[in-house]
Structures are given as C-alpha cells and as structure tokens.
Design a protein around this motif. Structure first.
Motif, mmCIF file in Angstrom:
data_model
loop_
_atom_site.group_PDB
_atom_site.id
_atom_site.type_symbol
_atom_site.label_atom_id
_atom_site.label_comp_id
_atom_site.label_asym_id
_atom_site.label_seq_id
_atom_site.Cartn_x
_atom_site.Cartn_y
_atom_site.Cartn_z
ATOM 1 N N TRP A 21 -0.761 -19.560 -16.206
ATOM 2 C CA TRP A 21 -1.790 -19.957 -17.174
ATOM 3 C C TRP A 21 -3.034 -19.117 -16.923
ATOM 4 N N PRO A 22 -3.906 -18.996 -17.932
ATOM 5 C CA PRO A 22 -5.109 -18.172 -17.788
ATOM 6 C C PRO A 22 -5.980 -18.637 -16.613
ATOM 7 N N GLY A 23 -6.484 -17.674 -15.857
ATOM 8 C CA GLY A 23 -7.382 -17.965 -14.749
ATOM 9 C C GLY A 23 -6.711 -18.337 -13.445
ATOM 10 N N PHE A 24 -5.383 -18.357 -13.402
ATOM 11 C CA PHE A 24 -4.658 -18.753 -12.189
ATOM 12 C C PHE A 24 -5.048 -17.854 -11.014
ATOM 13 N N GLU A 25 -5.553 -18.452 -9.944
ATOM 14 C CA GLU A 25 -5.930 -17.745 -8.711
ATOM 15 C C GLU A 25 -6.794 -16.510 -9.004
ATOM 16 N N GLU A 26 -7.629 -16.622 -10.013
ATOM 17 C CA GLU A 26 -8.404 -15.482 -10.501
ATOM 18 C C GLU A 26 -9.267 -14.826 -9.424
ATOM 19 N N GLN A 27 -9.783 -15.612 -8.496
ATOM 20 C CA GLN A 27 -10.640 -15.051 -7.452
ATOM 21 C C GLN A 27 -9.882 -14.052 -6.575
ATOM 22 N N SER A 28 -8.566 -14.127 -6.566
ATOM 23 C CA SER A 28 -7.784 -13.221 -5.716
ATOM 24 C C SER A 28 -7.508 -11.874 -6.373
ATOM 25 N N TRP A 29 -7.670 -11.777 -7.676
ATOM 26 C CA TRP A 29 -7.305 -10.523 -8.339
ATOM 27 C C TRP A 29 -8.355 -9.984 -9.307
ATOM 28 N N GLY A 46 -11.206 0.275 -10.759
ATOM 29 C CA GLY A 46 -10.116 0.518 -9.828
ATOM 30 C C GLY A 46 -8.837 0.901 -10.528
ATOM 31 N N ALA A 47 -7.752 0.709 -9.824
ATOM 32 C CA ALA A 47 -6.447 1.105 -10.335
ATOM 33 C C ALA A 47 -6.042 0.246 -11.531
ATOM 34 N N GLU A 48 -5.041 0.682 -12.200
ATOM 35 C CA GLU A 48 -4.544 0.030 -13.405
ATOM 36 C C GLU A 48 -4.032 -1.383 -13.109
ATOM 37 N N LEU A 49 -4.522 -2.347 -13.871
ATOM 38 C CA LEU A 49 -4.104 -3.733 -13.728
ATOM 39 C C LEU A 49 -3.756 -4.290 -15.097
ATOM 40 N N SER A 50 -2.551 -4.822 -15.205
ATOM 41 C CA SER A 50 -2.087 -5.463 -16.427
ATOM 42 C C SER A 50 -1.855 -6.935 -16.095
ATOM 43 N N VAL A 51 -2.378 -7.830 -16.917
ATOM 44 C CA VAL A 51 -2.251 -9.265 -16.663
ATOM 45 C C VAL A 51 -1.660 -9.949 -17.886
ATOM 46 N N GLN A 98 0.835 -1.205 0.000
ATOM 47 C CA GLN A 98 0.000 0.000 0.000
ATOM 48 C C GLN A 98 0.868 1.252 0.000
ATOM 49 N N GLY A 99 1.897 1.256 0.841
ATOM 50 C CA GLY A 99 2.784 2.420 0.903
ATOM 51 C C GLY A 99 3.526 2.664 -0.396
ATOM 52 N N LEU A 100 4.033 1.607 -1.005
ATOM 53 C CA LEU A 100 4.752 1.751 -2.273
ATOM 54 C C LEU A 100 3.812 2.222 -3.378
ATOM 55 N N ALA A 101 2.576 1.729 -3.370
ATOM 56 C CA ALA A 101 1.591 2.177 -4.365
ATOM 57 C C ALA A 101 1.356 3.676 -4.235
ATOM 58 N N ARG A 102 1.250 4.154 -3.024
ATOM 59 C CA ARG A 102 1.013 5.584 -2.804
ATOM 60 C C ARG A 102 2.212 6.432 -3.227
ATOM 61 N N LEU A 103 3.384 5.813 -3.261
ATOM 62 C CA LEU A 103 4.578 6.517 -3.728
ATOM 63 C C LEU A 103 4.742 6.418 -5.243
ATOM 64 N N GLY A 104 3.816 5.737 -5.903
ATOM 65 C CA GLY A 104 3.853 5.642 -7.358
ATOM 66 C C GLY A 104 4.569 4.429 -7.909
ATOM 67 N N TRP A 105 4.913 3.468 -7.053
ATOM 68 C CA TRP A 105 5.603 2.275 -7.513
ATOM 69 C C TRP A 105 4.622 1.299 -8.150
ATOM 70 N N VAL A 106 5.104 0.543 -9.130
ATOM 71 C CA VAL A 106 4.313 -0.463 -9.839
ATOM 72 C C VAL A 106 4.667 -1.836 -9.272
ATOM 73 N N LEU A 107 3.662 -2.544 -8.767
ATOM 74 C CA LEU A 107 3.881 -3.899 -8.264
ATOM 75 C C LEU A 107 3.918 -4.877 -9.417
ATOM 76 N N ARG A 108 4.914 -5.747 -9.398
ATOM 77 C CA ARG A 108 4.960 -6.914 -10.277
ATOM 78 C C ARG A 108 4.891 -8.139 -9.374
ATOM 79 N N SER A 109 3.960 -9.022 -9.652
ATOM 80 C CA SER A 109 3.819 -10.209 -8.825
ATOM 81 C C SER A 109 3.157 -11.315 -9.625
ATOM 82 N N GLY A 110 2.903 -12.455 -8.942
ATOM 83 C CA GLY A 110 2.413 -13.616 -9.665
ATOM 84 C C GLY A 110 1.094 -14.197 -9.208
ATOM 85 N N ALA A 111 0.428 -13.587 -8.245
ATOM 86 C CA ALA A 111 -0.913 -13.989 -7.787
ATOM 87 C C ALA A 111 -0.958 -15.286 -6.984
ATOM 88 N N SER A 112 0.183 -15.826 -6.596
ATOM 89 C CA SER A 112 0.156 -17.038 -5.771
ATOM 90 C C SER A 112 -0.359 -16.699 -4.377
#
Length: 196
Positions: A73-81, A86-91, A35-49
């Motif tokens: 693969w498509p749909g991986f842990e989709e319920q979590s993301w 809302g904010a910008e999301l690239s998948v 949350q803090g990094l997002a407010r500073l303008g940082w872009v999170l890269r992660s894998g949804a695990s």
C-alpha cells in the motif's frame, strides 16, 4: 585518442528478499551482496519490509544500482526508502489485481487472510515476476530460517510465497541460510560475477 568505450551490461533483475528476522550477520551479507550486484548492473526487486528487504535495498543504493520496490500500500515503510535523487528507483505502490489473483493460487490459506495480509503476499508476485508479471527475475537471493528453496515447510509468510512462485517458474534460488549458497554468492561477488 578515441574515447574509451564502455560496454553496457545487461540489466538483469533479481529478487532480494527474506525474513524480517534474519540474523544481523546475514543482513550484513545481504547489504554487501546488494551493493556488489548493483555494481554489476543487476536490478534489485524487493518489498521494503524491515530486515532482509531493507538490507538489500541499502546495498543496492550504496552500489548505485536501479531498484524496483513493490509495496502492499502507498507509504509502506516509506522512511526506509524515500530519497533525494540518486540511482533509479521505481515504486509500485500497491499490487495489481492480477498479482492478487496469482498470489491466491500459490498461498495455502488465502481465504483466511485479511486484506492487509493479502496485499503483503500479492506484492511477492511482482518481486518475482515484475510489474506486469511478464518479466521473471533471473534469480532469487533470500534467507529463511530453514533454508527452503521452494517455499515448502511450515509457515506461509511472504518469503515462502515468493519462493513458491519462483519454484513454479523455474527461477534459481540462493538461500543464504544454506552455508554452500552463502559461500557461492560471496565467492562470486568477490570475483565480480553471479553464480548460476
């Protein structure tokens, strides 16, 4: 009266990753850091695990920051993301062939892995180097039980894979299993900056 000018902060990417087995207190710190990094303008890269990835994601979303998710693969842990607006999301729904080739170079037992395990590990290439593998993360924030910074030690999981790639590319790593790293990250967040 002239309108107030807001200076645009650079959008710097970081990889927010870690073990699925991170302790709850660490997951809480990850969410707050995301949350803090997002407010500073940082872009999170992660894998949804489950675990660390999802904690960083929840934090980044709460902070209104942009997120790049790299899935095996498509749909991986989709319920979590999956979201509504809302904010910008690239998948990126699956790792590229180039990411698979890169992953094979860094994994100690690639030939023994099945297709699913290879895709899980190949997406780590994107988490560290971006969608086209040409945009290094500025830093990696993670948690592993042993506090490794370079992916060494026992185990060949996705976090270690990402750390081996980051180490090879000279990307700073903050492992929250190390008390000094956790303290530096929390202090920096409190001051509205990120340690270098």
């Amino acid at each position: 009266m002239a309108p107030e000018r807001r200076e645009k902060r650079p959008r710097r990417p970081y990889a927010g990753i870690g073990s699925r087995d991170a302790p709850q207190r660490v997951l809480s710190h990850m969410e707050a850091l995301g949350q803090g990094l997002a407010r500073l303008g940082w872009v999170l890269r992660s894998g949804a695990s489950p675990g660390s990835d999802q904690a960083f994601y929840r934090g980044a979303r709460a902070g209104g920051g942009p997120v790049e998710l790299y899935l095996p693969w498509p749909g991986f842990e989709e319920q979590s993301w999956r979201q509504e607006g809302g904010a910008e999301l690239s998948v990126l729904e699956r790792p590229s062939e180039a990411a698979c080739e890169l992953a094979a170079r860094f994994h100690p037992d690639w030939e023994r892995l099945d297709c699913c395990a290879r895709r899980l590990l190949a997406r780590d290439s994107h988490e560290v180097l971006g969608a086209e593998l040409d945009s290094r993360a500025s830093l990696v924030v993670c948690w592993t039980a042993d506090g490794t910074l370079d992916g060494g030690g026992s185990g060949a999981d996705g976090t270690r894979q990402a750390l081996r790639i980051a180490h090879h590319h000279g990307i700073p790593v903050f492992n929250l299993a190390r008390p000094d790293h956790l303290r530096r990250m929390l202090d920096a967040q409190a001051e509205g900056c990120v340690p270098s």
